[in-house]
Design a protein around this motif. Structure first.
Motif, PDB file in Angstrom:
ATOM      1  N   ALA A  55      93.570  18.054 -18.235  1.00 34.53           N
ATOM      2  CA  ALA A  55      93.868  19.467 -18.019  1.00 34.53           C
ATOM      3  C   ALA A  55      92.675  20.373 -18.316  1.00 34.53           C
ATOM      4  N   THR A  56      91.531  19.778 -18.664  1.00 35.57           N
ATOM      5  CA  THR A  56      90.397  20.600 -19.114  1.00 35.57           C
ATOM      6  C   THR A  56      89.291  20.732 -18.076  1.00 35.57           C
ATOM      7  N   GLY A  57      89.524  20.238 -16.856  1.00 35.04           N
ATOM      8  CA  GLY A  57      88.584  20.469 -15.764  1.00 35.04           C
ATOM      9  C   GLY A  57      87.162  20.003 -16.062  1.00 35.04           C
ATOM     10  N   GLU A  58      86.210  20.933 -15.935  1.00 32.02           N
ATOM     11  CA  GLU A  58      84.786  20.607 -16.098  1.00 32.02           C
ATOM     12  C   GLU A  58      84.442  20.132 -17.509  1.00 32.02           C
ATOM     13  N   ASP A  59      85.334  20.344 -18.473  1.00 34.54           N
ATOM     14  CA  ASP A  59      85.076  19.825 -19.817  1.00 34.54           C
ATOM     15  C   ASP A  59      84.937  18.305 -19.807  1.00 34.54           C
ATOM     16  N   ILE A  60      85.582  17.662 -18.850  1.00 34.33           N
ATOM     17  CA  ILE A  60      85.463  16.198 -18.743  1.00 34.33           C
ATOM     18  C   ILE A  60      83.998  15.812 -18.585  1.00 34.33           C
ATOM     19  N   LEU A  61      83.278  16.544 -17.741  1.00 33.07           N
ATOM     20  CA  LEU A  61      81.856  16.240 -17.527  1.00 33.07           C
ATOM     21  C   LEU A  61      81.031  16.575 -18.767  1.00 33.07           C
ATOM     22  N   ARG A  62      81.373  17.648 -19.463  1.00 33.09           N
ATOM     23  CA  ARG A  62      80.626  18.008 -20.681  1.00 33.09           C
ATOM     24  C   ARG A  62      80.791  16.912 -21.744  1.00 33.09           C
ATOM     25  N   ILE A  63      82.026  16.474 -21.915  1.00 32.60           N
ATOM     26  CA  ILE A  63      82.277  15.434 -22.918  1.00 32.60           C
ATOM     27  C   ILE A  63      81.655  14.111 -22.476  1.00 32.60           C
ATOM     28  N   ALA A  64      81.760  13.801 -21.189  1.00 33.69           N
ATOM     29  CA  ALA A  64      81.173  12.563 -20.672  1.00 33.69           C
ATOM     30  C   ALA A  64      79.662  12.557 -20.887  1.00 33.69           C
ATOM     31  N   GLU A  65      79.010  13.666 -20.630  1.00 34.03           N
ATOM     32  CA  GLU A  65      77.559  13.749 -20.818  1.00 34.03           C
ATOM     33  C   GLU A  65      77.202  13.570 -22.297  1.00 34.03           C
ATOM     34  N   HIS A  66      78.022  14.147 -23.179  1.00 33.93           N
ATOM     35  CA  HIS A  66      77.782  14.000 -24.619  1.00 33.93           C
ATOM     36  C   HIS A  66      77.833  12.527 -25.028  1.00 33.93           C
ATOM     37  N   TYR A  67      78.876  11.812 -24.585  1.00 34.97           N
ATOM     38  CA  TYR A  67      79.007  10.409 -24.984  1.00 34.97           C
ATOM     39  C   TYR A  67      77.997   9.517 -24.262  1.00 34.97           C
ATOM     40  N   LEU A  68      77.650   9.872 -23.037  1.00 31.56           N
ATOM     41  CA  LEU A  68      76.631   9.093 -22.328  1.00 31.56           C
ATOM     42  C   LEU A  68      75.320   9.102 -23.107  1.00 31.56           C
ATOM     43  N   GLN A  69      74.891  10.286 -23.544  1.00 30.26           N
ATOM     44  CA  GLN A  69      73.627  10.389 -24.272  1.00 30.26           C
ATOM     45  C   GLN A  69      73.747   9.785 -25.679  1.00 30.26           C
TER      46      GLN A  69
END
Length: 468
Positions: free
Chosen positions: A324-338
């Motif tokens: 339900a958080t839209g673009e937050d998925i990409l923000r969190i994904a980028e955080h864990y990727l790095q």
């Protein structure tokens, strides 16, 4: 490793008797017959505890306590004296002693006091670990999310914190955090504690679903020596350990009705009674609880006490599901990727446009926890810098379709066809086996399973290598 004690006693016969008794009871005991010799041994040995006489050649026990704590501020000191003066005991405690024994000393009582003091010391050390973790900066600002649901959650949490700062009597209202599994309820609880009025005090957490009722009760409220068969010594519970700070009860919906009654008393009266004790003890704690269950439904079904529910949910904060958080998925994904890339020494990893589209289109039933674990596996198996869609171990049956996304409908809404959880697990297990060339041990490690659990799932789902 045996617990260690330094005995500083000028009566050599008494000192040796104590040493022999403690050694027979699995203690590592050292003896010094003067204050000077004791301080030298303290500096070299760093024992867990010091047991000292009040009157020593050339120096009093009170002076020794101050000098010992100057050398080792963490050491716990117990004083023995033949003078039955209350003032001596008071002075010893003021100087920094943890306890006081009057001579003649009962060896059984001495052992009990040493064990109790050591137990308290271990609890203090555990709480210090919690406080160091808090100091690393878990705040509302560190919770990743700029979507409307996350902005609303943070704004409400800040309103709660601001209201708490205006409370005069020191008591803080209970907070109930709701949300699906894996949404980050514990992080929100920690942030509320760290930024709140009790941020410098202990934050003690327990997962209520992790222990059977009898063990959960003992862990929460503690017990007295002899309260039950295995109660060899007194144990201070987590509630007392959280005194002055915050007690976080995760999975509160799993608590047995018998313990619900005790929690209600704790909330209403701010007191507890250890198992096997007749004495009520006052505590000053704030309680934050969390659940992924519908507690209102459980109340209606008589599976959760209504009075406890209303006490726990003075303030309610709802963690939104990741989908339900839209673009937050990409923000969190980028955080864990790095984060995972740094951990595994693979700098420079980045998502392809297709991978980003897949991340946004997937339903994430396991929420942030599933995203974090998926990306750890992806990073570990990555062979180049670009992360493509096929490298993300997600189940195709849980992807949003274009019409649902355009209409703003939730892929997990009632009536929408999605894959069963067993299908998701089967797909993930199979993908992991393929990526590791069917190395069962490596696949088990990637998925956080034991080798036997991995083999059980291979047999359960009838997976065979020729399926590839």
């Amino acid at each position: 490793m045996a617990n260690s004690v330094l005995i500083i006693e000028d009566d050599e016969l008494l000192a040796d008797n104590i040493r022999l008794y403690l050694e027979r009871n699995q203690w590592e005991a050292h003896v010094a017959h003067s204050a000077e010799a004791g301080l030298k041994k303290l500096e070299g040995l760093h024992p867990d505890l010091v047991l000292t006489d009040h009157m020593l050649p050339g120096r009093t026990g009170l002076e020794l306590i101050r000098d010992a704590l100057a050398l080792d501020p963490q050491v716990k000191i117990i004083m023995m004296t033949g003078e039955g003066s209350i003032q001596v005991a008071v002075d010893a405690m003021k100087a920094g002693a943890c306890d006081y024994l009057a001579k003649p000393v009962s060896l059984a009582e001495l052992k009990l006091v040493l064990e109790r003091t050591l137990g308290q010391s271990k609890l203090e050390n555990a709480l210090a670990v919690y406080q160091r973790r808090q100091a690393r900066g878990i705040t509302l600002d560190t919770l990743i999310g700029e979507s409307p649901p996350m902005r609303e959650l943070k704004a409400r949490a800040r309103q709660v914190l601001e209201a708490e700062r205006r409370i005069r009597d020191g008591g803080l209202p209970a907070i109930l955090i709701t949300g699906e599994t894996g949404t980050g309820k514990e992080l929100l609880a920690r942030a509320l504690h760290v930024e709140g009025a009790r941020g410098a005090r202990p934050f003690v957490e327990i997962n209520c679903a992790s222990l059977p009722p009898n063990l959960l009760e003992a862990e929460l409220f503690g017990y007295e020596r002899g309260a039950f068969t295995d109660a060899k010594e007194r144990k201070i519970g987590l509630v007392e350990g959280a005194d002055g700070g915050t007690l976080f009860l995760d999975e509160i919906g799993e608590v047995d009705p018998s313990i619900q009654t005790k929690l209600l008393k704790l909330l209403e009266e701010k007191t507890l009674r250890r198992i096997g004790s007749v004495r009520e003890r006052g505590v000053d704690i704030r309680i934050i609880s969390a659940t992924n269950q519908d507690l209102e439904k459980m109340v209606r079904e008589k599976r959760f006490r209504s009075d406890l529910y209303f006490r726990l949910r003075v303030i309610t904060l709802a963690m939104p599901p990741l989908r339900a958080t839209g673009e937050d998925i990409l923000r969190i994904a980028e955080h864990y990727l790095q984060s995972h890339a740094r951990r595994y020494g693979k700098p420079g990893l980045r998502f392809t446009p297709g991978a980003r589209e897949l991340l946004l289109g997937y339903a994430w039933p396991g929420n942030v926890r599933e995203l974090r674990n998926t990306l750890e596996q992806t990073v570990l198996l990555a062979e180049d810098d670009l992360i493509a869609p096929h490298q993300l171990a997600v189940c195709p049956g849980l992807l949003h379709d274009d019409r649902a996304e355009a209409d703003g409908h939730d892929a997990l809404a009632p009536g929408r066809p999605i894959a069963k959880l067993s299908d998701v697990e089967r797909d993930l297990v199979h993908r992991t086996l393929v990526k590791t060339d069917w190395n069962v041990s490596k696949s088990a490690n990637l998925l956080g399973l034991s080798r036997d659990m991995m083999r059980h799932r291979i047999e359960k789902y009838g997976l065979q290598r020729q399926e590839e």
